[in-house]
Scaffold this active site. Sequence first.
Site, PDB file in Angstrom:
ATOM      1  N   SER A 180      -6.663   3.297  63.501  1.00  0.00           N
ATOM      2  CA  SER A 180      -7.195   2.280  62.599  1.00  0.00           C
ATOM      3  C   SER A 180      -7.888   1.212  63.423  1.00  0.00           C
ATOM      4  O   SER A 180      -7.451   0.875  64.524  1.00  0.00           O
ATOM      5  CB  SER A 180      -6.045   1.665  61.799  1.00  0.00           C
ATOM      6  N   LYS A 200      -1.446   2.548  64.251  1.00  0.00           N
ATOM      7  CA  LYS A 200      -1.699   3.686  63.371  1.00  0.00           C
ATOM      8  C   LYS A 200      -2.096   4.975  64.077  1.00  0.00           C
ATOM      9  O   LYS A 200      -2.877   4.974  65.032  1.00  0.00           O
ATOM     10  CB  LYS A 200      -2.798   3.328  62.371  1.00  0.00           C
ATOM     11  N   GLU A 256      -6.485  15.100  55.731  1.00  0.00           N
ATOM     12  CA  GLU A 256      -6.995  14.488  54.494  1.00  0.00           C
ATOM     13  C   GLU A 256      -8.400  14.993  54.160  1.00  0.00           C
ATOM     14  O   GLU A 256      -8.725  15.235  53.002  1.00  0.00           O
ATOM     15  CB  GLU A 256      -6.996  12.961  54.627  1.00  0.00           C
ATOM     16  N   GLN A 280     -33.061  29.795  43.966  1.00  0.00           N
ATOM     17  CA  GLN A 280     -33.259  29.242  45.305  1.00  0.00           C
ATOM     18  C   GLN A 280     -32.152  28.238  45.649  1.00  0.00           C
ATOM     19  O   GLN A 280     -31.878  27.991  46.813  1.00  0.00           O
ATOM     20  CB  GLN A 280     -34.629  28.550  45.356  1.00  0.00           C
ATOM     21  N   HIS A 292       9.711  20.389  42.693  1.00  0.00           N
ATOM     22  CA  HIS A 292       9.433  19.057  42.117  1.00  0.00           C
ATOM     23  C   HIS A 292       9.511  17.961  43.182  1.00  0.00           C
ATOM     24  O   HIS A 292       9.830  16.812  42.877  1.00  0.00           O
ATOM     25  CB  HIS A 292      10.408  18.724  40.982  1.00  0.00           C
TER      26      HIS A 292
HETATM   27  N1  ARG Z   1     -37.430  30.562  48.514  1.00  0.00           N
HETATM   28  C1  ARG Z   1     -37.116  31.489  47.455  1.00  0.00           C
HETATM   29  C2  ARG Z   1     -35.600  31.581  47.222  1.00  0.00           C
HETATM   30  O1  ARG Z   1     -34.875  31.175  48.069  1.00  0.00           O
HETATM   31  C3  ARG Z   1     -37.663  32.835  47.790  1.00  0.00           C
HETATM   32  C4  ARG Z   1     -38.111  33.624  46.644  1.00  0.00           C
HETATM   33  C5  ARG Z   1     -39.279  32.993  45.979  1.00  0.00           C
HETATM   34  N2  ARG Z   1     -39.861  33.866  45.045  1.00  0.00           N
HETATM   35  C6  ARG Z   1     -40.760  33.457  44.147  1.00  0.00           C
HETATM   36  N3  ARG Z   1     -41.269  34.357  43.427  1.00  0.00           N
HETATM   37  N4  ARG Z   1     -41.080  32.202  44.012  1.00  0.00           N
HETATM   38  O2  ARG Z   1     -35.144  32.029  46.206  1.00  0.00           O
END
Ligand code: ARG
Length: 396
Positions: free
Chosen positions: A278, A284, A291, A323, A157
Site C-alpha cells: 500500500s 500491508k 483479486e 469481425q 456456508h
Molecule cells: N476483417 C474481416 C473479419 O475479421 C474479414 C472478412 C471481411 N469480409 C468481408 N466480406 N467484408 O471478419
Amino acid sequence: MTKKLWGGRFTKNTDPLVEKFTRSLHTDIALFEYDVTASIAHAKMLGKCKVIPKKDAQKIVKGLVSILNEFEKGKTKIDQSAEDVHTLVQALLEKKIGAPAKKLHTARSRNDQVSTDTRMFAKDYIIVLIEVVKDLQASLDSVANRHKTVSMPGYTHMQHAQPVLFKNYTGAYREMFERDKERLSEIYKRIDILPLGSCALAGTSLAIDRKFVAKELGFSKVSQNTLDAVSDRDFIIEILSAAALTGMHMSRISEDLIIWSTSEFNFVDIDEAFCTGSSIMPQKKNPDVLELIRGNAGRLYANLMSMLVTMKGLPLTYNRDMQLDKAPLFDSLNIIKDQLEILSKLIRTMKLNKAAIDRQLQDPGLYATLMAERLVKKGVSFKDAHRIVGKNYARL
Ligand code: ARG
C-alpha cells in the site's frame, strides 16, 4: 495507403471515418503468421491444381516465406492504413513480387480466410493452454505432497463443518482443472476443420483441392457446408465458454486463498513475490494478484456474453458483425494463459501456517458428525445420534 481488396466498383473515396470504423488490423494483426502460412498452402494448391501457373505459385510461395521470415525477425513495416491483416499481407506480397501476387486471391475470400486463420490460431493456443493447466495441476500436487498429512477445517456456508485433508482441498481444484483440460481437448476437435475453399459463401467453380490444403495446414477434416463454414462462430463461443469456466475455477481458488490469507484466518502465507503493498499503510501485503484473477472472471463472462449476443439473429452467411469476434477471443485467451501461469507459481510458493490451522481444528463442533457416526456403529439410529450429539454440543 494500402489498396483495398474491393475497390473496383467504387468511384468515390471511402469516408475517413468509415475507414477507421471498419478497420480491424489493430486486432487481427495477431493472425499475421497464420494468414501467411495459410496463404502459402493455398498458393501451393493453386499451382498444383493448375488454377494458376506453377511458376506464379512458386513466386508467391517464395515471397510469402520471406514475408514470414521478416515478420518473425520484427522487420515488417506494417502499414496501419490496411483494412485488415488479409489486406496487409496481400499488399506486402504485391510490393515484394509484383504482378504474380494478384493471383493469390483466387478461389478464396476473406470470409473463409479469416475463419481459417482464427481456427489455426485457436488450435495452437489450446495446445499451449492444456500445458499450462497441467502445470497448475502439478503445482497443486506439489503443495499437497508437501503437506500430505495436514488436516484443516472444511466449510459449508463458510462455517466449520468437518475436518478434511488439505490434499483433498487441492484435489478438488485439480478435478476442476482436469475437466477444463477435457473441455479444451473436445473443443479442439471441432476447431480442427478447414473452412478454406468455401470462399465467400458458395465455394468456387475452379477445380481446387481442399484436402491438400487441410493436410498442409494440419487440419483433420474439411468443412462440408460452405454457408455454415463462413458463418460458423460456434468454435469461438465454445472457447469463450471454456475460458469462462476455467476463469470461474481460478476465481474460486483465489477467493479461498484470499480468505485464508486474512489476519483472521492466517492459514496461508502468500509469497511476497506475488503480493503488492500500500502507498500509505506501511504494514500491508495485499493479495492483489488473486483479486485480479477473481475480478477477471467478470471480463471472461462478458466476452462470452458479447459473442453470444453478437451471433444471435445473424442471418446466413457472413456479416461484418462477426469481425467483432477476435477482440473477446484474444482477450479471454490471454487472460486465461496469464492467470494459469501466475497462479501456478503462486500456489507452488505459498506456505501453510500449520499452527493457525491446528488452532481451528480444536473446535469440537468439527467432530460432531464423527461422534454421531460412532454412535451409529454402536447400534443407535442416525436420527437419535444426531439429536444426542446436537444436545451435548449445544451445552459445550
Ligand atoms: N476483417 C474481416 C473479419 O475479421 C474479414 C472478412 C471481411 N469480409 C468481408 N466480406 N467484408 O471478419
